[in-house]
Design a protein around this motif. Structure first.
Motif, PDB file in Angstrom:
ATOM      1  N   ASP A  38     -55.524 -27.054 -23.991  1.00 40.89           N
ATOM      2  CA  ASP A  38     -54.249 -25.914 -24.367  1.00 40.89           C
ATOM      3  C   ASP A  38     -53.326 -25.794 -23.524  1.00 40.89           C
ATOM      4  O   ASP A  38     -52.178 -25.349 -23.938  1.00 40.89           O
ATOM      5  CB  ASP A  38     -55.655 -24.389 -24.021  1.00 40.89           C
ATOM      6  CG  ASP A  38     -56.504 -24.071 -24.986  1.00 40.89           C
ATOM      7  OD1 ASP A  38     -56.314 -24.120 -26.186  1.00 40.89           O
ATOM      8  OD2 ASP A  38     -57.631 -24.209 -24.617  1.00 40.89           O
ATOM      9  N   TYR A 100     -50.023 -15.483 -21.665  1.00 34.75           N
ATOM     10  CA  TYR A 100     -50.835 -14.623 -22.335  1.00 34.75           C
ATOM     11  C   TYR A 100     -52.177 -15.615 -23.221  1.00 34.75           C
ATOM     12  O   TYR A 100     -53.201 -15.058 -23.028  1.00 34.75           O
ATOM     13  CB  TYR A 100     -50.176 -14.003 -23.850  1.00 34.75           C
ATOM     14  CG  TYR A 100     -51.098 -13.303 -24.853  1.00 34.75           C
ATOM     15  CD1 TYR A 100     -51.609 -12.193 -24.723  1.00 34.75           C
ATOM     16  CD2 TYR A 100     -51.061 -14.323 -25.963  1.00 34.75           C
ATOM     17  CE1 TYR A 100     -52.494 -11.644 -25.798  1.00 34.75           C
ATOM     18  CE2 TYR A 100     -52.038 -13.738 -27.080  1.00 34.75           C
ATOM     19  CZ  TYR A 100     -52.742 -12.209 -26.629  1.00 34.75           C
ATOM     20  OH  TYR A 100     -53.383 -11.745 -27.771  1.00 34.75           O
ATOM     21  N   GLY A 101     -51.642 -16.628 -23.444  1.00 34.77           N
ATOM     22  CA  GLY A 101     -52.581 -17.663 -24.039  1.00 34.77           C
ATOM     23  C   GLY A 101     -53.559 -18.121 -22.956  1.00 34.77           C
ATOM     24  O   GLY A 101     -54.975 -17.955 -23.145  1.00 34.77           O
ATOM     25  N   THR A 104     -56.094 -15.242 -22.229  1.00 30.15           N
ATOM     26  CA  THR A 104     -56.755 -14.997 -23.370  1.00 30.15           C
ATOM     27  C   THR A 104     -58.068 -15.906 -23.260  1.00 30.15           C
ATOM     28  O   THR A 104     -59.318 -15.642 -23.513  1.00 30.15           O
ATOM     29  CB  THR A 104     -56.145 -15.157 -24.894  1.00 30.15           C
ATOM     30  OG1 THR A 104     -55.322 -14.302 -24.985  1.00 30.15           O
ATOM     31  CG2 THR A 104     -57.055 -14.948 -25.912  1.00 30.15           C
ATOM     32  N   LEU A 107     -60.378 -15.143 -20.268  1.00 37.44           N
ATOM     33  CA  LEU A 107     -61.167 -14.024 -20.725  1.00 37.44           C
ATOM     34  C   LEU A 107     -62.456 -14.282 -21.476  1.00 37.44           C
ATOM     35  O   LEU A 107     -63.521 -13.656 -21.498  1.00 37.44           O
ATOM     36  CB  LEU A 107     -60.358 -13.024 -21.188  1.00 37.44           C
ATOM     37  CG  LEU A 107     -59.525 -12.105 -20.314  1.00 37.44           C
ATOM     38  CD1 LEU A 107     -58.435 -11.069 -20.931  1.00 37.44           C
ATOM     39  CD2 LEU A 107     -60.274 -11.223 -19.357  1.00 37.44           C
ATOM     40  N   GLU A 108     -61.887 -15.034 -22.681  1.00 34.46           N
ATOM     41  CA  GLU A 108     -63.033 -15.464 -23.522  1.00 34.46           C
ATOM     42  C   GLU A 108     -64.013 -16.451 -23.312  1.00 34.46           C
ATOM     43  O   GLU A 108     -65.126 -16.825 -23.584  1.00 34.46           O
ATOM     44  CB  GLU A 108     -62.169 -16.124 -24.924  1.00 34.46           C
ATOM     45  CG  GLU A 108     -61.476 -14.823 -25.480  1.00 34.46           C
ATOM     46  CD  GLU A 108     -60.804 -15.199 -26.843  1.00 34.46           C
ATOM     47  OE1 GLU A 108     -60.940 -16.518 -27.159  1.00 34.46           O
ATOM     48  OE2 GLU A 108     -60.151 -14.572 -27.569  1.00 34.46           O
TER      49      GLU A 108
END
Length: 299
Positions: A38, A100-101, A104, A107-108
């Motif tokens: 990512d 933001y990415g 995310t 968190l996931e």
């Protein structure tokens, strides 16, 4: 330096950065997608934003090089500062997207194990972007171009981003998978800082802020060295793209003829042009020395 030479140098820097970003964008997006990273994929999206920003700078340089006309008596150079503002906003938006990415993903808790191709892509980007930064800063600094300096800082931002990306994807490659999104999040903070710095400088130039005091002092010394100039009463300067517009108030003997004072002012202007290739115009006002005088101003 001739006007055409200045613009040709600027064009060369922008074109090299434009196509280098295009190649890096494709490579990082592919490496991030197929290499399961990512951080590297986010780096590729960042390069896509840079690709757009540099394209805007190319347009700005083309508009900014237009000579002065009746509607724009001081030229069109301010469009470069406007372009730099746009680049700074793109930089800040990119930082927000990466943050933001990364948040995310953490968190996931969906961490992937990157492939070697992702690590190599991050390492290659560092070398390429640092080289582009040094080249762009050298030319941009010599030309005094806010657009080129903004692009140079964008290259440095990419190099810093890729260092963090390399640490993250390298750590994830060797088993610490959470390092990939952590690296992306930390990188976003560097990106925000660079975006703010670029915005602040460009806004200063758009608001006709003074350039460095050392430059003003050097111009003052040149004006004082011309025979017939008793004193430099005041000096002001402002940016217009790659050029500076200088306002000088000179004190001369009150008995001097208009023709003589005009010839001296012309010599002052000629010497300033000889010493500073980035000075586009010098406007000179003459006051009588050793006599009280009031400068009328409404600002």
């Amino acid at each position: 330096m001739l006007r055409s030479d200045r613009f040709n140098k600027a064009d060369r820097v922008i074109r090299i950065g434009f196509w280098a970003n295009a190649v890096l964008m494709v490579l990082k997006l592919a490496a991030g997608h197929y290499g399961h990273s990512d951080a590297v994929f986010a780096d590729g999206v960042e390069s896509a934003c840079d690709f757009i920003a540099i394209g805007m700078t190319l347009i700005a340089l083309k508009v900014g090089r237009k000579p002065y006309d009746s509607d724009h008596p001081y030229g069109h150079g301010k469009v470069e500062s406007l372009s730099a503002i746009f680049v700074s906003l793109v930089i800040a938006a990119t930082g927000g997207w990466i943050l933001y990415g990364a948040a995310t993903i953490m968190l996931e808790g969906r961490y992937a194990t990157p492939a070697l191709v992702a690590v190599l892509a991050a390492a290659g980007t560092i070398v390429a972007k640092e080289a582009l930064y040094r080249y762009s800063m050298k030319v941009g600094g010599s030309l005094g171009s806010p657009a080129l300096l903004a692009i140079a800082k964008d290259h440095r931002k990419d190099a810093i981003t890729s260092v963090a990306t390399l640490v993250g994807v390298g750590g994830a490659y060797f088993g610490i998978r959470i390092m990939d999104p952590i690296a992306a999040a930390l990188t976003s903070l560097f990106i925000f800082h660079i975006g703010y710095h670029t915005f602040r400088i460009s806004a200063h130039e758009l608001m006709d802020g003074q350039p460095e005091q050392s430059l003003l002092d050097a111009i003052t010394q040149i004006a004082r060295s011309v025979e017939g100039v008793d004193q430099v009463h005041e000096i002001r300067a402002r940016h217009s793209g790659q050029y500076l517009i200088v306002d000088l108030k000179l004190e001369m003997p009150p008995e001097m003829t208009v023709k003589r004072s005009h010839d001296i002012a012309t010599e002052v202007k000629r010497r300033i042009f000889e010493h500073f290739s980035n000075v586009g115009d010098v406007m000179i006002h003459i006051n009588p020395s050793d006599e009280p005088h009031e400068d009328l101003i409404r600002l």
